[in-house]
Design a protein around this motif. Structure first.
Motif, PDB file in Angstrom:
ATOM      1  N   SER A  44       0.831  -1.211   0.000  1.00  0.00           N
ATOM      2  CA  SER A  44       0.000   0.000   0.000  1.00  0.00           C
ATOM      3  C   SER A  44       0.861   1.254   0.000  1.00  0.00           C
ATOM      4  O   SER A  44       0.548   2.222  -0.708  1.00  0.00           O
ATOM      5  CB  SER A  44      -0.923   0.022   1.214  1.00  0.00           C
ATOM      6  N   LEU A  45       1.920   1.243   0.772  1.00  0.00           N
ATOM      7  CA  LEU A  45       2.823   2.388   0.798  1.00  0.00           C
ATOM      8  C   LEU A  45       3.454   2.594  -0.566  1.00  0.00           C
ATOM      9  O   LEU A  45       3.484   3.720  -1.086  1.00  0.00           O
ATOM     10  CB  LEU A  45       3.900   2.200   1.871  1.00  0.00           C
ATOM     11  N   ASP A  47       2.298   1.554  -3.488  1.00  0.00           N
ATOM     12  CA  ASP A  47       1.254   1.969  -4.429  1.00  0.00           C
ATOM     13  C   ASP A  47       0.868   3.430  -4.223  1.00  0.00           C
ATOM     14  O   ASP A  47       0.647   4.172  -5.187  1.00  0.00           O
ATOM     15  CB  ASP A  47       0.009   1.084  -4.279  1.00  0.00           C
ATOM     16  N   SER A  48       0.784   3.845  -2.963  1.00  0.00           N
ATOM     17  CA  SER A  48       0.424   5.239  -2.664  1.00  0.00           C
ATOM     18  C   SER A  48       1.485   6.200  -3.194  1.00  0.00           C
ATOM     19  O   SER A  48       1.152   7.250  -3.761  1.00  0.00           O
ATOM     20  CB  SER A  48       0.264   5.441  -1.159  1.00  0.00           C
ATOM     21  N   SER A  51       1.188   6.288  -6.975  1.00  0.00           N
ATOM     22  CA  SER A  51      -0.006   7.034  -7.361  1.00  0.00           C
ATOM     23  C   SER A  51       0.189   8.531  -7.147  1.00  0.00           C
ATOM     24  O   SER A  51      -0.236   9.352  -7.973  1.00  0.00           O
ATOM     25  CB  SER A  51      -1.206   6.533  -6.546  1.00  0.00           C
ATOM     26  N   ALA A  52       0.842   8.889  -6.047  1.00  0.00           N
ATOM     27  CA  ALA A  52       1.098  10.309  -5.780  1.00  0.00           C
ATOM     28  C   ALA A  52       2.023  10.910  -6.838  1.00  0.00           C
ATOM     29  O   ALA A  52       1.810  12.044  -7.298  1.00  0.00           O
ATOM     30  CB  ALA A  52       1.700  10.476  -4.387  1.00  0.00           C
ATOM     31  N   MET A  75      -7.342  -1.320  -6.806  1.00  0.00           N
ATOM     32  CA  MET A  75      -7.629  -1.258  -5.363  1.00  0.00           C
ATOM     33  C   MET A  75      -8.695  -2.285  -4.997  1.00  0.00           C
ATOM     34  O   MET A  75      -8.560  -3.009  -4.011  1.00  0.00           O
ATOM     35  CB  MET A  75      -8.102   0.143  -4.979  1.00  0.00           C
TER      36      MET A  75
END
Length: 181
Positions: A44-45, A47-48, A51-52, A75
Motif C-alpha cells: 500500500s505504501l 502503491d500510494s 499514485s502520488a 484497489m
C-alpha cells in the motif's frame, strides 16, 4: 467411582497438552496474519507513492480522471485478494481447531463409553433403565456434536462460495476495462 491421583494427574497433563497445542495453533495463525498485514502495508505504501507521483504529473482534468479510474480497479482487486487471504487463514485455523476438537471429543467419548461399560458390568440388578438412559445421553451428545460440526462445515462452504462469487464480480469489470484499452 473414585479417580486415583494418577488418573487425575494424567487428565490434567492431557488437558495441558491440548491447551498448549491450541495456543500454538492460535499463535501460528496470528503470526500469519501479521505477515499478511505487513505485506499489505508495504504494498500500500509503495502503491500510494507511485499514485502520488503520477498525480503530480497530471496536466489537465482528463488525465486526472484517467488516473483516478486506473487506481480504482486495482484497489478493488487488492481488497478482494486480501479478503481471500483472510478467509483462507480463518479457514485453515478453523479446520485445525475443529480437528483438535474432534480428536478431544472422540477421546472423551471413548473414555465415557469405557466408563459406562465398566459401570454396567458392576451395576446392581434392576439398573437397566439407568444404563439405557446413560447410553442414550451419550448418543445424544454425539449426535449434537456431529450436527454442529456439519453446520460449521456448511457455513464455511457457503462463505467460500460467497467469496468466490464476489471475487468473480470484482474481476469482471476489470476484464471489461482491459478489453476497452
Amino acid at each position: 467411582m473414585n479417580l486415583t491421583p494418577e488418573q487425575i494427574a494424567a487428565a490434567h497433563k492431557a488437558n495441558l497438552e491440548t491447551l498448549s497445542g491450541l495456543t500454538s495453533q492460535a499463535l501460528q495463525s496470528i503470526e500469519k496474519l501479521v505477515e499478511l498485514n505487513m505485506q499489505i502495508a508495504k504494498q500500500s505504501l509503495s502503491d500510494s507513492m507511485s499514485s502520488a507521483k503520477k498525480a503530480l504529473e497530471v496536466k489537465d482534468i482528463q488525465q486526472l480522471l484517467a488516473h483516478q479510474a486506473e487506481a480504482v480497479q486495482p484497489m478493488a482487486e487488492k481488497i478482494m485478494a486480501y479478503s481471500r487471504h483472510l478467509y483462507e487463514l480463518a479457514h485453515e485455523t478453523q479446520a485445525s481447531f475443529t480437528k483438535s476438537a474432534e480428536q478431544e471429543f472422540q477421546e472423551g467419548q471413548r473414555k465415557m463409553n469405557a466408563l459406562v461399560e465398566d459401570w454396567t458390568k458392576n451395576a446392581p440388578p434392576g439398573s437397566d433403565a439407568a444404563v439405557t438412559a446413560m447410553k442414550q445421553a451419550i448418543a445424544s451428545a454425539t449426535n449434537v456434536f456431529e450436527t454442529s460440526q456439519k453446520a460449521v462445515k456448511q457455513a464455511m462452504e457457503v462463505t467460500q462460495s460467497n467469496l468466490q462469487n464476489a471475487s468473480k464480480a470484482t474481476s469482471a469489470p476489470s476484464k471489461t476495462a482491459n478489453k476497452r484499452k
